[in-house]
Design a protein around this motif. Structure first.
Motif, PDB file in Angstrom:
ATOM      1  N   GLU A 274      -0.796  -4.431  12.188  1.00 34.91           N
ATOM      2  CA  GLU A 274       0.384  -5.202  11.771  1.00 34.91           C
ATOM      3  C   GLU A 274       0.266  -5.619  10.311  1.00 34.91           C
ATOM      4  N   LYS A 275      -0.935  -6.006   9.930  1.00 36.72           N
ATOM      5  CA  LYS A 275      -1.134  -6.403   8.527  1.00 36.72           C
ATOM      6  C   LYS A 275      -0.830  -5.227   7.608  1.00 36.72           C
ATOM      7  N   ILE A 276      -1.443  -4.092   7.926  1.00 41.87           N
ATOM      8  CA  ILE A 276      -1.250  -2.905   7.074  1.00 41.87           C
ATOM      9  C   ILE A 276       0.235  -2.524   7.027  1.00 41.87           C
ATOM     10  N   SER A 277       0.924  -2.706   8.152  1.00 38.01           N
ATOM     11  CA  SER A 277       2.328  -2.259   8.209  1.00 38.01           C
ATOM     12  C   SER A 277       3.233  -3.021   7.236  1.00 38.01           C
ATOM     13  N   LEU A 278       2.778  -4.167   6.789  1.00 37.26           N
ATOM     14  CA  LEU A 278       3.595  -4.935   5.832  1.00 37.26           C
ATOM     15  C   LEU A 278       3.384  -4.460   4.404  1.00 37.26           C
ATOM     16  N   LEU A 279       2.327  -3.680   4.180  1.00 37.47           N
ATOM     17  CA  LEU A 279       1.888  -3.446   2.802  1.00 37.47           C
ATOM     18  C   LEU A 279       2.365  -2.128   2.205  1.00 37.47           C
ATOM     19  N   HIS A 280       3.296  -1.492   2.873  1.00 35.96           N
ATOM     20  CA  HIS A 280       3.799  -0.228   2.325  1.00 35.96           C
ATOM     21  C   HIS A 280       5.225   0.018   2.790  1.00 35.96           C
TER      22      HIS A 280
ATOM     23  N   ASN B 136      18.159  -0.372   6.212  1.00 35.82           N
ATOM     24  CA  ASN B 136      19.581  -0.550   5.958  1.00 35.82           C
ATOM     25  C   ASN B 136      20.080   0.458   4.928  1.00 35.82           C
ATOM     26  N   GLY B 137      19.215   1.366   4.521  1.00 37.44           N
ATOM     27  CA  GLY B 137      19.647   2.409   3.586  1.00 37.44           C
ATOM     28  C   GLY B 137      19.360   2.093   2.139  1.00 37.44           C
ATOM     29  N   GLY B 138      18.693   0.985   1.863  1.00 38.54           N
ATOM     30  CA  GLY B 138      18.369   0.646   0.473  1.00 38.54           C
ATOM     31  C   GLY B 138      17.148   1.415  -0.001  1.00 38.54           C
ATOM     32  N   ALA B 139      16.755   1.163  -1.248  1.00 31.90           N
ATOM     33  CA  ALA B 139      15.662   1.933  -1.836  1.00 31.90           C
ATOM     34  C   ALA B 139      14.329   1.651  -1.152  1.00 31.90           C
ATOM     35  N   GLY B 140      14.164   0.462  -0.619  1.00 33.33           N
ATOM     36  CA  GLY B 140      12.862   0.115  -0.068  1.00 33.33           C
ATOM     37  C   GLY B 140      12.970  -0.657   1.231  1.00 33.33           C
ATOM     38  N   TYR B 141      11.882  -0.612   1.966  1.00 36.23           N
ATOM     39  CA  TYR B 141      11.875  -1.236   3.280  1.00 36.23           C
ATOM     40  C   TYR B 141      10.449  -1.609   3.617  1.00 36.23           C
ATOM     41  N   SER B 142      10.243  -2.836   4.077  1.00 34.77           N
ATOM     42  CA  SER B 142       8.926  -3.171   4.597  1.00 34.77           C
ATOM     43  C   SER B 142       9.121  -3.678   6.019  1.00 34.77           C
ATOM     44  N   ASN B 143       8.230  -3.209   6.897  1.00 32.36           N
ATOM     45  CA  ASN B 143       8.392  -3.390   8.339  1.00 32.36           C
ATOM     46  C   ASN B 143       8.659  -4.802   8.809  1.00 32.36           C
TER      47      ASN B 143
ATOM     48  N   PRO C 275      10.881 -10.833   9.962  1.00 35.51           N
ATOM     49  CA  PRO C 275      11.960  -9.883   9.667  1.00 35.51           C
ATOM     50  C   PRO C 275      11.506  -8.800   8.694  1.00 35.51           C
ATOM     51  N   ALA C 276      12.200  -7.687   8.736  1.00 40.97           N
ATOM     52  CA  ALA C 276      11.968  -6.631   7.745  1.00 40.97           C
ATOM     53  C   ALA C 276      12.404  -7.141   6.372  1.00 40.97           C
ATOM     54  N   ILE C 277      11.818  -6.558   5.325  1.00 43.51           N
ATOM     55  CA  ILE C 277      12.367  -6.820   3.989  1.00 43.51           C
ATOM     56  C   ILE C 277      13.197  -5.588   3.633  1.00 43.51           C
ATOM     57  N   GLN C 278      14.486  -5.795   3.558  1.00 39.78           N
ATOM     58  CA  GLN C 278      15.426  -4.713   3.235  1.00 39.78           C
ATOM     59  C   GLN C 278      15.734  -4.833   1.752  1.00 39.78           C
TER      60      GLN C 278
END
Ligand code: BGC
Length: 753
Positions: free
Chosen positions: A64-70, A85-92, A100-103
């Motif tokens: 879970e920790k690693i999943s936030l870092l990329h 949401n289709g933006g340039a970046g997404y973090s889990n 929440p995800a960072i969209q």
């Protein structure tokens, strides 16, 4: 009490207690189709963000920790995660823990990609244009609008906030930045970010740092001394951070003094995290991560948009002990803390239709503050009631206004007003000249109902001459398109545009040039035209804003945030250093394949060098120090009224208090941007002067006001590399006040101990 409890309770007990609380329907909306989230110990909004982050970390698995870092790929270029949401970046997201995800969406002058997905976004005037307002409140509104629309479109983080100083004004991204002075750029960008974050959206400052040309940006090694960085380029970031507390800082593609920005421990660890006390997270520009252990040690917290280095490779590095648990937790902490500190956790995103009308109104008022009147011979402007006919020529002024391209590109509602050529691959679509459907012609027709207005494209110069001769006034619209992914070979306009201006000016002495550019423009015809208006890329209501300025409904107030030089040869670097072929990505051979490009970038292209030997002499400081005359200086801009300055008083204290009187000596109400500069004692070896403050002064006709500009001590200090500290140099400071960096009628010397 709750704070106390949660800080000390064992997690299981805390969770059991927390389960008793119901989650709001709003919060449930961010995990559609999932179990409604529970109430967690970290749901208590009264706890400090750091504590909330620590409570989450205690519950997290390594995966879970690693999943936030990329990131997870780029949905609009390649296949991306379905949750994006289709933006340039997404973090889990981590639904189990309610995280929440960072969209992320690009949003330099408006939200992008949300628009590509069919939603409306307001295209504001471009950043350098908006910087001409010198108005922190306007900058806040600019950011607040972007923040609102990000939220409306389902995003939670902005990828705007460009604050690189214009060391190289031909940089194809100059339009995305805030000019050449660290105090002005940092103050305005800080307020933009503050506005964005006021909507509980994570803000971001970029591109950290010295990413000053697009040519070879993935390979170039910027050579620059620490003092010049600290007092100029990094100072802009520092000021912006101080004002905004932005949650993200994006490290750039280039190398600085040998190390890539995203693994540069001087920049990330020593300066940003230690000296600037940055508490948020560092994310890499898209494909700017080049290592796992080195980058992690240096202070990179998140790789975007992929996981070449901060996915499995980082997990292995943690397992082998090369990256410690503490270092891993610090990366995770910074991201979680930002989710709490920004308010994103407590104010989940709920999509809704953006308020288009409100966006239009704000875009127009900001554009009106951005437009700079550069020349107004014999008061050719504003267009008076006696003008019966106006010939508009060129620049597609019948249909729209141009805007900047690349990742900043906001899609024109209904499509570009000038149809762009068809594209063969996504990279071509990324860099496509587009025009916002805001027609200066239509707006002027509405603003001048009794005058006869015509439009000629300018393609046929003799038709343009005939139209100019037949009209009382001719207005030529000229433009220079800019985009990420390219630099301008020259600040000159295209030769045919210069020729058109010359021909029209010869045909009608009342010729006005309206410029739509993202950088300064060279003007070989400057003495031949009566009026010059710099409109920048004025956004979705650019035509209407221009009409109001040209007809005098709005009195111009904008002042240049960047110097207009006389020629390219006068710039610190007469030509842009070009990368050798091996240091460039060959997009043609990749056929626009962004994934292949990302992996090439990740491997690291061979470096080539650029030397920023002008050091502290950025922008006006260069022209001052080198005694080079300019076309229009930094801080310059005319109004339809005039102002006089008098009565300067300078009080030393903890810094300075500068007071003076400004009088409106004309017959129209106006707002003067009064500028305060100072020299630094000669022993410091500084450029002749620096901006230390300013005030926007609203004045009715004939009205005078006393103005006080407080100058904090840190606006006068210099950075000493030897002691790694800031110093106030004892000696005499010449404080200067006036209406531009080269029109400073008041000055007073003050000696500081
Ligand atoms: C740009 C960034 C942008 C990112 C995501 C990069 O190419 O340099 O400014 O935020 O792409 O679109």
């Amino acid at each position: 009490m709750i704070k106390f409890l949660y800080g000390r309770m064992i997690p299981a007990l805390a969770l059991a207690l927390a389960a008793a609380f119901a989650m709001t329907p709003l919060a449930a909306a961010q995990f559609p189709g999932m179990q409604p989230p529970k109430h967690y110990p970290w749901s208590d909004a009264t706890l400090l963000p750091d504590l909330r982050a620590d409570l989450v970390i205690k519950e997290m698995t390594l995966d879970e920790k690693i999943s936030l870092l990329h990131g997870q790929g780029m949905p609009f270029f390649t296949t991306g995660p379905t949750e994006s949401n289709g933006g340039a970046g997404y973090s889990n997201a981590i639904p189990r823990l309610g995280i929440p995800a960072i969209q992320m969406a690009d949003s330099a002058y408006g939200v992008t990609r949300g628009a590509a997905a069919g939603r409306y976004s307001t295209a504001l005037p471009n950043n350098l244009g908006a910087a001409s307002s010198w108005d922190p409140q306007a900058a806040f509104e600019y950011g607040a609008l972007i923040g609102r629309e990000l939220r409306d479109e389902g995003y939670s983080m902005s990828l705007g906030g460009g604050v690189n100083l214009a060391r190289e004004p031909r940089n194809g991204r100059t339009f995305e930045y805030q000019g050449e002075d660290p105090l002005l750029a940092g103050t305005l960008d800080g307020n933009v970010e503050k506005g964005i974050q006021s909507q509980h959206i994570i803000g971001d400052l970029k591109h950290y740092a010295i990413n000053d040309q697009e040519s070879g940006r993935n390979a170039v090694n910027a050579n620059i001394d620490k003092r010049s960085m600290r007092e100029s380029d990094l100072r802009a970031f520092e000021i912006a951070l101080d004002i905004s507390d932005a949650g993200g800082v994006m490290c750039s593609y280039n190398r600085i003094n040998g190390d890539f920005a995203c693994e540069n421990s001087y920049l990330l660890h020593d300066v940003l995290k230690n000296d600037f006390h940055f508490k948020g997270f560092v994310l890499s520009d898209w494909g700017a991560t080049h290592s796992t252990v080195k980058a992690s040690h240096a202070g990179l917290d998140m790789e975007q948009p992929d996981k070449f280095f901060f996915g499995e490779a980082l997990k292995n590095a943690v397992a082998s002990g090369e990256v410690s648990q503490a270092e891993l937790n610090d990366h995770v902490h910074r991201i979680l803390r930002t989710i709490f500190a920004s308010g994103l956790f407590d104010h989940p995103i709920v999509k809704q239709v953006p308020d288009v009308e409100k966006g239009y109104a704000i875009a127009q008022s900001l554009a009106e503050k951005s437009i700079v009147l550069l020349k107004n011979e014999h008061n050719v402007l504003p267009l008076s009631a006696e003008i019966h006919s106006v010939a508009l020529i060129g620049g597609h002024a019948d249909v729209g206004v141009i805007c900047g391209g690349g990742s900043a590109q906001v899609d024109a509602p209904g499509g570009s007003a000038v149809p762009p050529p068809p594209v063969k691959n996504p990279m071509e679509a990324f860099m496509r000249m587009q025009w916002m459907p805001s027609s200066p012609l239509r707006a002027l027709v509405a603003a001048m109902p009794s005058a006869k207005l015509s439009y000629t494209s300018g393609d046929d110069v003799s038709a343009a001459i005939a139209a100019a001769k037949a009209a009382d006034v001719a207005i030529v619209f000229a433009y220079q398109w800019e985009s990420e992914g390219m630099d301008l070979p020259t600040l000159a306009l295209a030769p045919e545009q210069n020729a058109l201006i010359e021909a029209v000016a010869a045909a009608n002495p009342k010729t006005i040039v309206v410029l739509e550019t993202g950088s300064p423009a060279l003007m070989p015809w400057v003495d031949k035209v009566a009026g010059i208006v710099e409109a920048w890329y004025p956004g979705i209501r650019g035509g209407e804003a221009l009409a109001n300025i040209l007809t005098g409904k709005v009195n111009p107030t904008g002042k240049l945030a960047i110097t207009f030089p006389k020629s390219d040869a006068d710039l610190p670097h007469p030509t842009i250093v070009q990368p050798p072929p091996a240091s460039e990505i060959n997009w043609a051979s990749l056929r626009g394949d962004i994934s292949k490009a990302m992996s090439l970038m990740a491997k690291g292209l061979p470096p080539f060098q650029i030397y920023y030997n002008e050091k502290l002499e950025v922008g006006y400081k260069w022209y001052d120090a080198q005694k080079k005359p300019v076309l229009f200086p930094f801080g310059y801009g005319l109004s339809y009224t005039t102002y006089a300055y008098s009565g300067l008083g300078v009080q030393p204290g903890d810094g300075l208090t500068v007071s003076f009187t400004v009088k409106n000596t004309g017959e129209r109400a106006g707002t003067e941007i009064a500028e305060v500069y100072s020299s630094i004692p000669a022993s410091a070896g500084e450029p002749p002067k620096r901006l230390i403050g300013w005030a926007r002064v609203e004045l009715g006709p004939g009205e005078s006001k006393q103005v006080t500009v407080p100058v904090a001590k840190d606006r006068l200090t210099i950075y000493s590399e030897a002691s790694d500290s800031w110093k106030l140099v004892p000696g005499t400071y010449d404080v200067m006040v006036g209406g531009s960096s080269q029109d400073l009628p008041l000055h007073q010397e003050v000696t500081l101990p």
